[in-house]
Design an enzyme around this catalytic site. Sequence first.
Site, PDB file in Angstrom:
ATOM      1  N   LYS A   1       0.822  -1.210   0.000  1.00 38.54           N
ATOM      2  CA  LYS A   1       0.000   0.000   0.000  1.00 38.54           C
ATOM      3  C   LYS A   1       0.862   1.268   0.000  1.00 38.54           C
ATOM      4  O   LYS A   1       0.461   2.298  -0.530  1.00 38.54           O
ATOM      5  CB  LYS A   1      -0.910   0.020   1.231  1.00 38.54           C
TER       6      LYS A   1
HETATM    7  C1  LIG Z   1      -4.228  -4.681   0.204  1.00 34.91           C
HETATM    8  C2  LIG Z   1      -3.431  -5.933   0.126  1.00 34.91           C
HETATM    9  C3  LIG Z   1      -3.665  -6.911  -0.859  1.00 34.91           C
HETATM   10  C4  LIG Z   1      -4.784  -6.799  -1.866  1.00 34.91           C
HETATM   11  O1  LIG Z   1      -4.553  -5.802  -2.838  1.00 34.91           O
HETATM   12  P1  LIG Z   1      -5.753  -5.264  -3.745  1.00 34.91           P
HETATM   13  O2  LIG Z   1      -5.179  -4.138  -4.515  1.00 34.91           O
HETATM   14  O3  LIG Z   1      -6.829  -4.832  -2.793  1.00 34.91           O
HETATM   15  O4  LIG Z   1      -6.183  -6.392  -4.611  1.00 34.91           O
HETATM   16  C5  LIG Z   1      -2.849  -8.023  -0.886  1.00 34.91           C
HETATM   17  N1  LIG Z   1      -1.867  -8.198   0.024  1.00 34.91           N
HETATM   18  C6  LIG Z   1      -1.616  -7.290   0.980  1.00 34.91           C
HETATM   19  C7  LIG Z   1      -0.539  -7.561   1.964  1.00 34.91           C
HETATM   20  C8  LIG Z   1      -2.379  -6.121   1.072  1.00 34.91           C
HETATM   21  O5  LIG Z   1      -2.128  -5.229   2.041  1.00 34.91           O
END
Ligand SMILES: *Cc1c(COP(=O)(O)O)cnc(C)c1O
Length: 466
Positions: free
Chosen positions: A112
């Site tokens: 993120k």
């Molecule tokens: C948010 C997240 C995901 C999922 O990503 P999306 O863009 O919502 O598909 C996968 N792994 C981790 C560790 C995340 O924080």
Amino acid sequence: MRYISTRGQAPVRDFAGVLLAGLADDGGLYVPQSWPRFTPTDWRAMRGLPYATLAARVMQPFIGEAVPSDVLSGMCRDAYGGFGHPAVAPLIQLETGLFLQELFHGPTLSFKDMALQLAGRLFDYVLGARNERMTVVGATSGDTGSAAIEACLGRERVSVVFLHPRNRVSDVQRRQMTTVHAPNVGNIAIEGTFDDCQDLVKAMFADTAFRDDMRLSAMNSINWARIAAQVPYYVAAALALGAPDRDLAFSVPTGNFGNVLSAWVARRMGLPIARLIVASNRNDILTRFLASNDMSVAPVEASLSPSMDIQISSNFERLLFELLDRDPVATREMMRAFRTTGRMAVPDLAWRRARTLFHGFRLDDAETAAEIRRLYENNGYLADPHTAIGVAAARALPPAPAVAMVTEATAHPAKFPEATEQAVGWRPPLPPRMADLYDRTERFLVLPGELSAVEAGVRALTRRNA
Ligand SMILES: *Cc1c(COP(=O)(O)O)cnc(C)c1O
């Protein structure tokens, strides 16, 4: 660059307008009016660039005039300069043809940060140009809260307050939020569940007087800026592995479909991406859709990979719009039916089109722990549970022999110590720059789950910055 809504009934906006709006007024998601493309010569000229320079170059067509290119370059240098690895998103080779791209070297150890570190700076710039301010509020049970807090830290025009359910988030995740001390950052522990927190956030947005007075905003994963800011790491991986002169495939641990959508965008921009694997845990709606065109919502179940415990993947609407040849009426109707019936009837032709590129894969908790163990024993690599699901998917669905396969490593294993302990018997240490997380002082308000108390809390926590 102009942006249109997938549901066709919202005003066309530029990048700055889309950034601040988040969701379109008609409930749709903003997408570029046309997809920018780079030629093979353009791609080759980007080989070997530092990550921040590459990021600015890849994002510039999406941003257009909203941010001057020298300002954007500076933002990218700032955003990625603080990452814990000089390559920002390094590639690790596991086996012949099988790679990992680590996206967790940002301040909060999940992918993120890749988008939010830049998004926070974009918000600050665009708000500054308009002489406006905003307050980001959100509820979190996981990675998003800390990443959004770090993104807003030190920003002049943005305040941020996150709600978390008291005693119901992991120590690491809570401390990553509550040990950040800055005048524009606040945390509230709610006596209640995560759903209570989410309901309170919705209620704050529904209270229009409060919303307008506080200039509430969300930095959530439907914001186009986040999708755009995730495209550069796919470009970086592809160029490093021989694109545009060699095909490649990506396996992406998926929840809201934002990360894998960015890979799809990189392909639309001209990269030779032959296959995209949508890796899921037991919440497998996308696996069922891709296997048999069964897009039907089931109850969300808790898993070892909580950031993928999602049934309605909000960014899927952007792909649907493309699969339907950008027909906003059809998109609107299908999304409406999905919301009301929990089921989406994707036309056969659109489904077949999706299957030429996307493959679904699911893994349950026991298999996930087994994959973490196997990766550790055979490859000497300790993966977090989300990443392990991606690797298992990559192994299960190998592309043609000459095609390199890259799994996106979305979190540092220290973020999910219980899962790794269950798999390999020990807890991975935090990286050195965070090693003192357990010694830092925490600061947060504890409030009952009542709207008036929470609104007063948000006011008190943001007033300092006004
Ligand atoms: C948010 C997240 C995901 C999922 O990503 P999306 O863009 O919502 O598909 C996968 N792994 C981790 C560790 C995340 O924080």
